[in-house]
Design a protein around this motif. Sequence first.
Motif, PDB file in Angstrom:
ATOM      1  N   ASN A  59       0.682  13.332  -8.948  1.00 12.47           N
ATOM      2  CA  ASN A  59       0.619  14.570  -8.160  1.00 12.47           C
ATOM      3  C   ASN A  59      -0.710  14.703  -7.410  1.00 12.47           C
ATOM      4  O   ASN A  59      -1.296  15.768  -7.356  1.00 12.47           O
ATOM      5  CB  ASN A  59       0.841  15.810  -9.025  1.00 12.47           C
ATOM      6  N   GLN A  60      -1.209  13.597  -6.869  1.00 12.39           N
ATOM      7  CA  GLN A  60      -2.445  13.596  -6.097  1.00 12.39           C
ATOM      8  C   GLN A  60      -2.196  12.904  -4.765  1.00 12.39           C
ATOM      9  O   GLN A  60      -1.529  11.870  -4.714  1.00 12.39           O
ATOM     10  CB  GLN A  60      -3.557  12.856  -6.829  1.00 12.39           C
ATOM     11  N   PHE A  61      -2.766  13.474  -3.720  1.00 12.48           N
ATOM     12  CA  PHE A  61      -2.682  12.821  -2.420  1.00 12.48           C
ATOM     13  C   PHE A  61      -3.792  11.778  -2.298  1.00 12.48           C
ATOM     14  O   PHE A  61      -4.686  11.700  -3.137  1.00 12.48           O
ATOM     15  CB  PHE A  61      -2.776  13.857  -1.303  1.00 12.48           C
ATOM     16  N   ILE A  62      -3.733  11.005  -1.248  1.00  8.46           N
ATOM     17  CA  ILE A  62      -4.682   9.928  -1.043  1.00  8.46           C
ATOM     18  C   ILE A  62      -6.028  10.511  -0.598  1.00  8.46           C
ATOM     19  O   ILE A  62      -6.093  11.298   0.332  1.00  8.46           O
ATOM     20  CB  ILE A  62      -4.160   8.958   0.040  1.00  8.46           C
ATOM     21  N   VAL A 115       0.830  -1.201   0.000  1.00 13.60           N
ATOM     22  CA  VAL A 115       0.000   0.000   0.000  1.00 13.60           C
ATOM     23  C   VAL A 115       0.867   1.255   0.000  1.00 13.60           C
ATOM     24  O   VAL A 115       0.557   2.234  -0.695  1.00 13.60           O
ATOM     25  CB  VAL A 115      -0.971  -0.033   1.206  1.00 13.60           C
ATOM     26  N   ALA A 116       1.957   1.245   0.753  1.00 14.54           N
ATOM     27  CA  ALA A 116       2.865   2.398   0.764  1.00 14.54           C
ATOM     28  C   ALA A 116       3.462   2.627  -0.622  1.00 14.54           C
ATOM     29  O   ALA A 116       3.595   3.777  -1.062  1.00 14.54           O
ATOM     30  CB  ALA A 116       3.967   2.193   1.794  1.00 14.54           C
ATOM     31  N   ALA A 117       3.804   1.540  -1.316  1.00 17.48           N
ATOM     32  CA  ALA A 117       4.341   1.680  -2.673  1.00 17.48           C
ATOM     33  C   ALA A 117       3.285   2.253  -3.619  1.00 17.48           C
ATOM     34  O   ALA A 117       3.586   3.126  -4.438  1.00 17.48           O
ATOM     35  CB  ALA A 117       4.839   0.332  -3.186  1.00 17.48           C
ATOM     36  N   MET A 118       2.043   1.786  -3.492  1.00 18.78           N
ATOM     37  CA  MET A 118       0.964   2.318  -4.333  1.00 18.78           C
ATOM     38  C   MET A 118       0.738   3.799  -4.069  1.00 18.78           C
ATOM     39  O   MET A 118       0.576   4.593  -5.002  1.00 18.78           O
ATOM     40  CB  MET A 118      -0.337   1.537  -4.076  1.00 18.78           C
TER      41      MET A 118
END
Length: 127
Positions: free
Chosen positions: A92-95, A80-83
């Motif tokens: 250039n988008q945050f989660i 998940v961290a890699a994704m």
Amino acid sequence: MKKFTQGVLGYGIGSILLLMIISAAVLALFLRFTSMEYQTLNQAALITGLSILAFGGMMAAYKGEQKGWLSGVMTGLIFVAAMALFQIIFENQFISLPQLSYFGGLVLAAWLGGMIGVNLPRRTAKR
């Protein structure tokens, strides 16, 4: 500790990456050559992703042979961290909040897979 690390990074993450590439190709072929709708593709991708993360957590815990829950959580968190990192760097988008719940589901699936994998029977060589 070596078995744990090898299980998580080698078998867990490795099997997840391999299966994700294969399933992405299969889903892309379905989308291209059938009349599958986008909503159906989303549901299939969700189920496939959860299954693959559960399998990856199971492989990590099976090969690590101890602390299945930790192997599963570490496998899920690393993936998940890699994704999330790829999304932040390349798009250039945050989660977003829906993505955060999806990522939580992926980690939960890997965690459950790890608990199952550590309890799978082992092959023993008879001499």
